[in-house]
Scaffold this motif. Structure first.
Motif, PDB file in Angstrom:
ATOM      1  N   ILE A   7       0.835  -1.204   0.000  1.00  0.00           N
ATOM      2  CA  ILE A   7       0.000   0.000   0.000  1.00  0.00           C
ATOM      3  C   ILE A   7       0.867   1.250   0.000  1.00  0.00           C
ATOM      4  O   ILE A   7       1.985   1.253   0.519  1.00  0.00           O
ATOM      5  CB  ILE A   7      -0.948   0.030   1.215  1.00  0.00           C
ATOM      6  N   ASP A   9       1.110   5.347   1.173  1.00  0.00           N
ATOM      7  CA  ASP A   9       0.678   6.117   2.326  1.00  0.00           C
ATOM      8  C   ASP A   9      -0.723   6.671   2.065  1.00  0.00           C
ATOM      9  O   ASP A   9      -0.987   7.267   1.015  1.00  0.00           O
ATOM     10  CB  ASP A   9       1.656   7.269   2.586  1.00  0.00           C
ATOM     11  N   TRP A  11      -3.414   4.780   1.732  1.00  0.00           N
ATOM     12  CA  TRP A  11      -4.280   3.697   1.259  1.00  0.00           C
ATOM     13  C   TRP A  11      -4.737   2.853   2.449  1.00  0.00           C
ATOM     14  O   TRP A  11      -3.948   2.552   3.355  1.00  0.00           O
ATOM     15  CB  TRP A  11      -3.538   2.800   0.281  1.00  0.00           C
ATOM     16  N   ARG A  12      -5.986   2.469   2.416  1.00  0.00           N
ATOM     17  CA  ARG A  12      -6.509   1.565   3.442  1.00  0.00           C
ATOM     18  C   ARG A  12      -7.340   0.496   2.750  1.00  0.00           C
ATOM     19  O   ARG A  12      -8.455   0.765   2.304  1.00  0.00           O
ATOM     20  CB  ARG A  12      -7.362   2.327   4.458  1.00  0.00           C
ATOM     21  N   ARG A  14      -8.936  -2.234   3.787  1.00  0.00           N
ATOM     22  CA  ARG A  14     -10.139  -2.728   4.484  1.00  0.00           C
ATOM     23  C   ARG A  14     -10.395  -4.212   4.199  1.00  0.00           C
ATOM     24  O   ARG A  14     -11.467  -4.604   3.747  1.00  0.00           O
ATOM     25  CB  ARG A  14     -11.362  -1.888   4.106  1.00  0.00           C
ATOM     26  N   ASP A  81     -11.660   5.844  -2.422  1.00  0.00           N
ATOM     27  CA  ASP A  81     -12.717   4.997  -1.884  1.00  0.00           C
ATOM     28  C   ASP A  81     -14.046   5.151  -2.617  1.00  0.00           C
ATOM     29  O   ASP A  81     -14.978   4.393  -2.367  1.00  0.00           O
ATOM     30  CB  ASP A  81     -12.947   5.319  -0.400  1.00  0.00           C
ATOM     31  N   GLN A 246      -2.026  -4.399   8.653  1.00  0.00           N
ATOM     32  CA  GLN A 246      -3.027  -3.563   7.986  1.00  0.00           C
ATOM     33  C   GLN A 246      -3.315  -2.324   8.833  1.00  0.00           C
ATOM     34  O   GLN A 246      -3.610  -2.443  10.027  1.00  0.00           O
ATOM     35  CB  GLN A 246      -4.315  -4.363   7.767  1.00  0.00           C
ATOM     36  N   PRO A 247      -3.233  -1.118   8.263  1.00  0.00           N
ATOM     37  CA  PRO A 247      -3.528   0.094   9.040  1.00  0.00           C
ATOM     38  C   PRO A 247      -4.926   0.033   9.643  1.00  0.00           C
ATOM     39  O   PRO A 247      -5.905  -0.217   8.945  1.00  0.00           O
ATOM     40  CB  PRO A 247      -3.430   1.216   7.997  1.00  0.00           C
ATOM     41  N   GLY A 248      -5.001   0.221  10.954  1.00  0.00           N
ATOM     42  CA  GLY A 248      -6.292   0.162  11.618  1.00  0.00           C
ATOM     43  C   GLY A 248      -6.770  -1.239  11.922  1.00  0.00           C
ATOM     44  O   GLY A 248      -7.847  -1.423  12.482  1.00  0.00           O
TER      45      GLY A 248
END
Length: 541
Positions: A7, A9, A11-12, A14, A81, A246-248
């Motif tokens: 990813i 910076d 990008w998430r 999910r 998104d 994974q972020p978050g």
């Protein structure tokens, strides 16, 4: 075997481990769908990517990118998104926020979640060589019919993927062979077939009470008919690992999706022109302050009411007509219970367990002493489960006669006879709800105790309201956010939001759509015995 998701910076992706559960499987009696092990294994056989932003979309039927309309929910979202109409042909596209890399020789199968259907749109599938490709991919969905709004909730699964080894399918040599070439398999199958027939016969003769006893479970347990193990690595459940780093963290579980309101069937040209004319007429009515909006009348003049409301088919809020009614000052739950006592009454009960409680009124008829009924609906949180309605009026005429004696007269509007033959009482707690419908007569709704909220929609909007059964709309509740999100065209309808307080009356013309919610312990009376003709229901089809 490894899968990496690279990813940038911001990008998430999910991503979450796929769930074996499905809402429709949960809703089957005794959740029997989960007895089919292959369904559950397929459901969990990979990873899901969650939707970032709630939106509604529809396709007009054209082939261009402008043939798809997308309405995002309010709120700030990243451009990566946001779903877009990118390729035309009735598709919407999600950009996947990640570059996937698999071990050499492994592809990713990408598509929609297994065993999960969505009304009006279908996920497209693809097989991607992610062991070498430096390219991101998109997830695409294609509408299955035009002019139908579809809804995607935040957190809903938009993409499902799992690894597939490249070249395996081509290496397979499929064959069709007579069963006699596999005598052991033939014996096992026939033994199982006989045992299954015998099992079903036992179920018919003596149905078991425990759900676990209603199925054989041989495949589920991974055993052959004689009881021997089918394979040492049989799987009765599967749980893939979450993506590390994974972020978050992993995406939260998918939300439970509200059942879709059935789409309105396409109108033939004659009906479409009829609806157009009705909307034009309503639009013309809105041009003048004398005919637009909901008029409020105090101490109504009968000629004015006939000219501007009854014959003009226009609702009105009336005040002052009930000022001398004894019921306004006397009626409390305690007074009502004491006045009628233990006389048996009919009411509608067990409504909360049936979404069709209005259509299935006869199935919900109950009886109990009136004072006990008042105690039942006076308890905290009684809600929409028990309600004495106009439908119960004929059965309750004698029992509720003491209450009818405390209602006044409305000589300016009504042709009076015996009081108990005129007023149809509604008695219920806060939270009682009558879903969206229209009546087959002109109605006068008089509020005696408590407050009610009434939403009124003119007949010109019938084409949007999915009227398939009798006088009811499949929409049900115009205040439900999920329904409004699924059908954005409902937000543009002319609508009157009326607070009906004690001592006020609402004239609801025949054919006007309305839904009613009690905000407090409430008693209302409906009248249809107007001085003017009101027998139009005879021609209803």
């Amino acid at each position: 075997m490894e899968i990496d998701c690279f990813i940038y910076d911001g990008w998430r992706p999910r991503i979450r481990a796929a769930s074996p559960r499905r809402d429709w499987m949960d809703d089957t009696p005794e959740s029997f769908a989960y007895r089919c092990l292959p369904l559950g294994i397929a459901n969990a056989h990979g990873w899901e990517i969650a939707n970032a932003v709630g939106f509604s979309a529809r396709w007009t039927g054209g082939s261009g990118t402008d043939a798809v309309e997308i309405r995002l929910d309010e709120g700030d979202v990243s451009s990566v998104d946001v779903p877009v109409s990118l390729f035309g042909q009735g598709t919407i596209t999600f950009h996947i926020a990640g570059l996937f890399r698999t071990s050499p020789g492994w592809n990713l199968w990408v598509g929609g979640a297994p065993n999960e259907a969505k009304d009006g749109i279908a996920a497209l599938s693809g097989l991607i060589e992610t062991d070498w490709s430096p390219y991101s991919f998109t997830m695409n969905w294609r509408f299955t019919r035009p002019d139908h709004w579809v809804r995607f909730e935040p957190g809903e699964t938009i993409c499902f993927f799992f690894p597939v080894q490249r070249g395996v399918v081509e290496a397979v040599q499929p064959r069709v062979r007579p069963i006699e070439e596999a005598p052991e398999l033939k014996q096992q199958f026939e033994e199982w077939s006989r045992s299954r027939d015998a099992f079903h016969e036992r179920m018919r003769e003596a149905p078991p009470s425990q759900p676990s006893e209603k199925w054989q479970k041989l495949y589920y347990r991974g055993v052959c008919p004689a009881g021997e193990t089918g394979t040492p690595d049989h799987q009765s459940k599967i749980r893939v690992r979450d993506f590390e780093g994974q972020p978050g963290g992993p995406a939260p579980a998918a939300p439970k999706i509200a059942p879709a309101v059935p789409p309105a069937p396409p109108l033939d040209p004659q009906l479409a022109r009829r609806d157009w004319m009705l909307r034009v007429q309503e639009g013309h009515r809105a041009l003048s302050p004398r005919t637009a909006g909901l008029r409020r009348l105090h101490r109504v003049d009968p000629d004015d009411f006939l000219d501007h409301h009854y014959s003009a088919h226009r609702p009105a809020l009336l005040t002052g007509e009930m000022a001398d009614w004894p019921a306004l000052d006397r009626w409390t739950p305690a007074y009502l219970a004491a006045r009628v006592g233990g006389a048996p009454i009919d009411y509608q009960g067990a409504r909360l367990g049936d979404a069709r409680f209005e259509l299935d009124k006869d199935a919900h008829r109950r009886s109990m002493p009136f004072d006990r009924f008042i105690a039942e609906i006076s308890r905290p949180g009684a809600g929409n489960d028990s309600y004495l309605t106009a439908y119960n009026s004929a059965a309750n005429r004698t029992a509720l006669a003491p209450l009818h004696a405390e209602l006044g007269r409305i000589d300016t509007l009504l042709a009076h006879g015996p009081a108990a033959d005129e007023a149809m009482l509604w008695i219920g707690p806060a939270g009682t709800f009558t879903p969206l419908h229209h009546d087959l007569t002109n109605n006068l709704l008089a509020q005696i105790v408590g407050r009610k909220r009434v939403l009124l929609v003119p007949p010109s909007e019938a084409g949007k309201l999915r009227n398939r059964e009798h006088v009811f709309s499949a929409i049900g509740d115009l205040t439900d956010p999920a329904t409004l999100a699924q059908h954005p065209d409902l937000r543009d309808m002319p609508l009157y939001d009326v607070l009906l307080e004690p001592g006020s009356m609402l004239f609801i013309p025949i054919g006007w759509w309305h839904q009613v919610t009690a905000l407090d312990f409430s008693v209302s009376a409906t009248y249809t015995n107007f001085r003017w003709r009101n027998d139009w229901h005879a021609g209803f089809v």
